[in-house]
Scaffold this active site. Sequence first.
Site, mmCIF file in Angstrom:
data_model
loop_
_atom_site.group_PDB
_atom_site.id
_atom_site.type_symbol
_atom_site.label_atom_id
_atom_site.label_comp_id
_atom_site.label_asym_id
_atom_site.label_seq_id
_atom_site.Cartn_x
_atom_site.Cartn_y
_atom_site.Cartn_z
ATOM 1 N N GLY A 113 -30.357 40.869 8.319
ATOM 2 C CA GLY A 113 -31.411 40.024 7.759
ATOM 3 C C GLY A 113 -31.460 39.976 6.247
ATOM 4 O O GLY A 113 -32.527 39.741 5.681
ATOM 5 N N ASN A 120 -30.238 37.660 4.312
ATOM 6 C CA ASN A 120 -30.634 36.300 3.922
ATOM 7 C C ASN A 120 -32.107 36.054 4.203
ATOM 8 O O ASN A 120 -32.779 35.352 3.442
ATOM 9 C CB ASN A 120 -29.765 35.264 4.638
ATOM 10 C CG ASN A 120 -28.466 35.000 3.898
ATOM 11 O OD1 ASN A 120 -28.458 34.704 2.717
ATOM 12 N ND2 ASN A 120 -27.355 35.119 4.607
ATOM 13 N N MET A 160 -26.520 34.526 15.517
ATOM 14 C CA MET A 160 -25.158 34.519 16.029
ATOM 15 C C MET A 160 -25.005 33.844 17.390
ATOM 16 O O MET A 160 -23.998 34.026 18.062
ATOM 17 C CB MET A 160 -24.618 35.952 16.085
ATOM 18 C CG MET A 160 -24.627 36.662 14.736
ATOM 19 S SD MET A 160 -23.863 35.687 13.397
ATOM 20 C CE MET A 160 -22.155 35.692 13.931
ATOM 21 N N ARG A 161 -25.984 33.061 17.782
ATOM 22 C CA ARG A 161 -25.854 32.269 18.998
ATOM 23 C C ARG A 161 -25.650 30.800 18.645
ATOM 24 O O ARG A 161 -26.211 30.315 17.651
ATOM 25 C CB ARG A 161 -27.121 32.381 19.862
ATOM 26 C CG ARG A 161 -27.323 33.735 20.496
ATOM 27 C CD ARG A 161 -28.601 33.767 21.313
ATOM 28 N NE ARG A 161 -28.582 32.797 22.413
ATOM 29 C CZ ARG A 161 -28.081 33.049 23.618
ATOM 30 N NH1 ARG A 161 -27.540 34.229 23.881
ATOM 31 N NH2 ARG A 161 -28.120 32.135 24.564
ATOM 32 N N ASN A 214 -28.861 25.845 8.106
ATOM 33 C CA ASN A 214 -28.046 27.054 8.288
ATOM 34 C C ASN A 214 -27.313 27.383 6.996
ATOM 35 O O ASN A 214 -26.999 26.489 6.196
ATOM 36 C CB ASN A 214 -27.027 26.821 9.415
ATOM 37 C CG ASN A 214 -26.171 28.049 9.694
ATOM 38 O OD1 ASN A 214 -26.686 29.152 9.822
ATOM 39 N ND2 ASN A 214 -24.861 27.854 9.793
ATOM 40 N N HIS A 230 -23.722 29.244 5.752
ATOM 41 C CA HIS A 230 -22.423 29.629 6.309
ATOM 42 C C HIS A 230 -21.519 30.127 5.188
ATOM 43 O O HIS A 230 -21.400 29.472 4.148
ATOM 44 C CB HIS A 230 -21.782 28.436 7.017
ATOM 45 C CG HIS A 230 -20.504 28.779 7.706
ATOM 46 N ND1 HIS A 230 -20.472 29.472 8.899
ATOM 47 C CD2 HIS A 230 -19.219 28.550 7.357
ATOM 48 C CE1 HIS A 230 -19.208 29.645 9.264
ATOM 49 N NE2 HIS A 230 -18.436 29.097 8.350
#
Length: 201
Positions: free
Chosen positions: A16, A18, A94-95, A111, A113
């Site tokens: 966590g 971020n 991560m899903r 999101n 990345h």
Amino acid sequence: MTENRPALAVFASGNGSNLQALIDGSKTAGWPAEIRVVVSDKKDAFALERAKNANIEAVWFSPKQYASREAYDLGLVELLRQRSIDWVILAGFMRILSPVFVRPYLGKMINVHPALLPKYPGTHSIERAFQAGEKEVGVTVHFVDEGVDTGPIIVQEAIPVQPGETLEQLTGRVHDVEHRIFPEAIRDVILGRVKFVRNIG
């Protein structure tokens, strides 16, 4: 006090860091939203502790209680509906979310990345780029669509790979950039400075 600000749900599966950057950003002047709930698919995710430490509702939402990915995602939609969530922020979740979740939040889900998309989508992006001998890696903040890391890009920042740098050192620098640009990008989107435009083709 916060009822006039858009409500965010932050999804995270791990440490966590971020999320912590968003929590810290939310304390700055002019931050335009409220982090209302943090959701994790992992019971022991430290992200949940970070939420509790910031007096934010922390929810472990276990996939094992659902018969399918779609059923789980519909449960997530209901969880967010009950909390009147306006925006979904994926911070190391991560899903892969199915269309039954993505469609209700299309244009309202963001999101971060650790790659210069469209290169290196999916998992282990920094490691894959490093092993491929790339001269630069980077960070992308993007809207989420029904693909894997294929949504419209909000902002990118390139990070040159330094001579002799280890994967661990490079990973640390990538995370530093994530922590800086992710809150800024979310703020700009919520303030209307960046608009969702669906990719064509």
